[in-house]
Design an enzyme around this catalytic site. Structure first.
Site, PDB file in Angstrom:
ATOM      1  N   ASN A   7      25.598  -3.131  17.215  1.00 29.33           N
ATOM      2  CA  ASN A   7      24.334  -3.366  17.915  1.00 29.33           C
ATOM      3  C   ASN A   7      23.617  -4.522  17.211  1.00 29.33           C
ATOM      4  OD1 ASN A   7      21.514  -3.246  18.418  1.00 29.33           O
ATOM      5  ND2 ASN A   7      21.745  -1.214  19.292  1.00 29.33           N
ATOM      6  N   ASP A   9      20.697  -5.919  18.061  1.00 29.35           N
ATOM      7  CA  ASP A   9      19.256  -6.001  18.382  1.00 29.35           C
ATOM      8  C   ASP A   9      18.450  -6.619  17.251  1.00 29.35           C
ATOM      9  OD1 ASP A   9      19.791  -4.588  20.680  1.00 29.35           O
ATOM     10  OD2 ASP A   9      18.764  -2.753  20.066  1.00 29.35           O
ATOM     11  N   HIS A  10      18.788  -6.253  16.005  1.00 25.56           N
ATOM     12  CA  HIS A  10      17.912  -6.683  14.914  1.00 25.56           C
ATOM     13  C   HIS A  10      18.152  -8.119  14.472  1.00 25.56           C
ATOM     14  CE1 HIS A  10      15.854  -3.041  15.126  1.00 25.56           C
ATOM     15  NE2 HIS A  10      16.942  -2.322  14.901  1.00 25.56           N
ATOM     16  N   ARG A  18       9.544 -15.291  14.811  1.00 26.93           N
ATOM     17  CA  ARG A  18       8.956 -16.637  14.937  1.00 26.93           C
ATOM     18  C   ARG A  18       9.013 -17.157  16.373  1.00 26.93           C
ATOM     19  NH1 ARG A  18       8.376 -19.269   9.709  1.00 26.93           N
ATOM     20  NH2 ARG A  18       7.542 -17.549   8.528  1.00 26.93           N
ATOM     21  N   HIS A  43      20.040  -3.491  23.302  1.00 30.84           N
ATOM     22  CA  HIS A  43      19.054  -2.700  24.041  1.00 30.84           C
ATOM     23  C   HIS A  43      18.033  -3.663  24.612  1.00 30.84           C
ATOM     24  CE1 HIS A  43      15.996   0.903  23.830  1.00 30.84           C
ATOM     25  NE2 HIS A  43      16.052   0.347  25.019  1.00 30.84           N
ATOM     26  N   ARG A  45      14.802  -3.892  26.025  1.00 30.01           N
ATOM     27  CA  ARG A  45      13.638  -3.006  26.159  1.00 30.01           C
ATOM     28  C   ARG A  45      12.666  -3.565  27.184  1.00 30.01           C
ATOM     29  NH1 ARG A  45      13.312   0.613  21.429  1.00 30.01           N
ATOM     30  NH2 ARG A  45      11.372   1.294  22.395  1.00 30.01           N
ATOM     31  N   ARG A  49      10.843  -6.722  23.115  1.00 29.23           N
ATOM     32  CA  ARG A  49      10.403  -7.025  21.746  1.00 29.23           C
ATOM     33  C   ARG A  49      11.502  -7.683  20.909  1.00 29.23           C
ATOM     34  NH1 ARG A  49      10.186  -1.007  19.134  1.00 29.23           N
ATOM     35  NH2 ARG A  49       8.828  -0.637  20.909  1.00 29.23           N
ATOM     36  N   HIS A  50      12.762  -7.449  21.259  1.00 27.06           N
ATOM     37  CA  HIS A  50      13.818  -8.161  20.517  1.00 27.06           C
ATOM     38  C   HIS A  50      14.785  -8.864  21.456  1.00 27.06           C
ATOM     39  CE1 HIS A  50      15.602  -4.206  21.079  1.00 27.06           C
ATOM     40  NE2 HIS A  50      15.119  -3.673  19.972  1.00 27.06           N
ATOM     41  N   GLU A  70      22.222  -1.005  26.457  1.00 25.97           N
ATOM     42  CA  GLU A  70      21.322   0.160  26.380  1.00 25.97           C
ATOM     43  C   GLU A  70      20.070  -0.166  27.160  1.00 25.97           C
ATOM     44  OE1 GLU A  70      19.943   1.398  22.558  1.00 25.97           O
ATOM     45  OE2 GLU A  70      21.965   1.410  21.780  1.00 25.97           O
ATOM     46  N   THR A 100      12.112   2.665  16.922  1.00 25.99           N
ATOM     47  CA  THR A 100      13.461   2.632  17.465  1.00 25.99           C
ATOM     48  C   THR A 100      13.557   3.816  18.421  1.00 25.99           C
ATOM     49  OG1 THR A 100      15.827   2.714  16.915  1.00 25.99           O
ATOM     50  CG2 THR A 100      14.357   3.960  15.486  1.00 25.99           C
ATOM     51  N   THR A 101      14.692   3.944  19.120  1.00 26.48           N
ATOM     52  CA  THR A 101      14.837   5.060  20.052  1.00 26.48           C
ATOM     53  C   THR A 101      14.724   6.354  19.249  1.00 26.48           C
ATOM     54  OG1 THR A 101      16.436   3.655  21.174  1.00 26.48           O
ATOM     55  CG2 THR A 101      16.286   5.928  21.920  1.00 26.48           C
ATOM     56  N   GLU A 151      26.518   9.738  24.601  1.00 23.74           N
ATOM     57  CA  GLU A 151      26.448   9.240  23.229  1.00 23.74           C
ATOM     58  C   GLU A 151      25.645  10.275  22.460  1.00 23.74           C
ATOM     59  OE1 GLU A 151      25.435   5.135  22.457  1.00 23.74           O
ATOM     60  OE2 GLU A 151      24.626   5.660  20.479  1.00 23.74           O
ATOM     61  N   HIS A 190      23.285   6.103  15.996  1.00 16.62           N
ATOM     62  CA  HIS A 190      21.888   6.083  15.537  1.00 16.62           C
ATOM     63  C   HIS A 190      21.809   6.516  14.075  1.00 16.62           C
ATOM     64  CE1 HIS A 190      17.573   5.964  15.595  1.00 16.62           C
ATOM     65  NE2 HIS A 190      17.651   5.411  16.772  1.00 16.62           N
ATOM     66  N   GLY A 191      21.351   5.582  13.249  1.00 17.12           N
ATOM     67  CA  GLY A 191      21.149   5.881  11.831  1.00 17.12           C
ATOM     68  C   GLY A 191      22.439   5.929  11.013  1.00 17.12           C
ATOM     69  N   GLY A 212      23.982  -0.394  14.248  1.00 19.55           N
ATOM     70  CA  GLY A 212      23.224  -1.637  14.269  1.00 19.55           C
ATOM     71  C   GLY A 212      22.526  -1.962  12.974  1.00 19.55           C
TER      72      GLY A 212
HETATM   73  N1  PXP Z   1      22.689   4.204  19.803  1.00 14.74           N
HETATM   74  C1  PXP Z   1      21.518   4.166  20.494  1.00 14.74           C
HETATM   75  C2  PXP Z   1      21.468   4.836  21.820  1.00 14.74           C
HETATM   76  C3  PXP Z   1      20.393   3.496  19.980  1.00 14.74           C
HETATM   77  O1  PXP Z   1      19.244   3.466  20.684  1.00 14.74           O
HETATM   78  C4  PXP Z   1      20.514   2.816  18.750  1.00 14.74           C
HETATM   79  C5  PXP Z   1      19.337   2.051  18.209  1.00 14.74           C
HETATM   80  O2  PXP Z   1      19.108   0.940  18.999  1.00 14.74           O
HETATM   81  C6  PXP Z   1      21.747   2.869  18.079  1.00 14.74           C
HETATM   82  C7  PXP Z   1      22.807   3.582  18.612  1.00 14.74           C
HETATM   83  C8  PXP Z   1      21.964   2.147  16.787  1.00 14.74           C
HETATM   84  O3  PXP Z   1      21.172   2.732  15.802  1.00 14.74           O
HETATM   85  P1  PXP Z   1      21.056   2.040  14.372  1.00 14.74           P
HETATM   86  O4  PXP Z   1      20.410   0.718  14.595  1.00 14.74           O
HETATM   87  O5  PXP Z   1      20.219   3.006  13.603  1.00 14.74           O
HETATM   88  O6  PXP Z   1      22.457   1.905  13.854  1.00 14.74           O
END
Ligand code: PXP
Length: 242
Positions: A7, A9-10, A18, A43, A45, A49-50, A70, A100-101, A151, A190-191, A212
């Site tokens: 992922n 996103d970050h 910026r 994702h 959103r 935001r990202h 996502e 985050t979600t 998921e 996630h996490g 991510g």
């Molecule tokens: N899966 C889903 C559905 C999420 O919303 C996210 C966060 O965007 C992730 C996985 C990835 O989570 P992390 O960034 O904590 O690895």
């Protein structure tokens, strides 16, 4: 052994700090693929935001692996997904205030809305996943809705320590087996990070891991290529004899 979806996103979060053009999540996605990632997740959103619409369109044109989008189950997002055509959509709950979600989708409580959205995406040739807590009622609702995947939300597992973590892992294992028995394919995320990913990667029904934040953080120190390869090594340890 599950496939790794990174992922990015970050990477977009840093760019948006910026409001410029660097770093570009589309370039980052290509680097993740070159390092061996099996897929890319972003994702889009509602508040942008990202990740931006331009990222989603360019990723569709450039990715060589699986593209997982996502998104919330809104009319706007369904329209974008049907037009852009990612390989998979993962439907998530969305709350403007969250960092985050935060929780899983209430597939059971929102079955009327999801009952329209899931087939609308599938008709466009998109596989549909629902991001849910590892709870039997959510899995049963996902199966009833005809989702292709669930998921499993690994946030509670990732946030727990000691015995509590063992309990959360057991919940994920039980949920994965139950989802499989209901005919659902299983992803997880996630996490997840370098230290906690192996037990989840070892759950036999889990096909894809979405990771991510941990990879993007590590990339700030060692580069994206190495950060992805190190995560792949951790996951590889889940393979028989690994
Ligand atoms: N899966 C889903 C559905 C999420 O919303 C996210 C966060 O965007 C992730 C996985 C990835 O989570 P992390 O960034 O904590 O690895």
């Amino acid at each position: 052994m599950p496939r790794l979806h990174v992922n990015v996103d970050h990477v977009a979060t840093l760019r948006q700090a910026r409001r410029g053009s660097e770093p570009d999540p589309v370039v980052a996605a290509a680097l993740c693929e070159l390092a061996g990632a099996d897929g890319i997740t972003v994702h889009l959103r509602e508040d942008r935001r990202h990740v931006q619409d331009r990222d989603v369109r360019l990723l569709r044109e450039t990715l060589k692996t699986t593209f997982n989008l996502e998104m919330a189950a809104t009319d706007e997002m369904v329209g974008i997904a049907r037009e852009v055509g990612p390989d998979e959509v993962c439907l998530v709950p969305e709350n403007r205030q969250e960092l985050t979600t935060e929780g899983g989708l209430d597939a059971a409580g929102q079955s009327a809305r999801l009952g329209e959205v899931v087939p609308a995406l599938q008709e466009a040739g998109i596989l549909v996943s629902l991001f849910v807590e590892p709870l039997p009622e959510q899995l049963e609702a996902a199966a009833k809705l005809g989702a292709d995947f669930v998921e499993l939300h690994t946030g509670a597992y990732a946030g727990a320590a000691g015995r509590a973590r063992d309990t959360e892992l057991k919940r994920l294992e039980t949920a994965a087996a139950y989802a499989d028995s209901l005919g659902l394919r299983v992803n997880a995320g996630h996490g997840l990070d370098y230290r906690n990913v192996l037990p989840v990667a070892s759950i036999p029904q889990v096909e894809e891991l979405n990771v991510g934040y941990a990879i993007v953080c590590r990339a700030a120190y060692v580069g994206l290529d190495q950060a992805v390869r190190e995560m792949l090594d951790r996951i590889l340890a889940a393979a028989p004899g690994g």
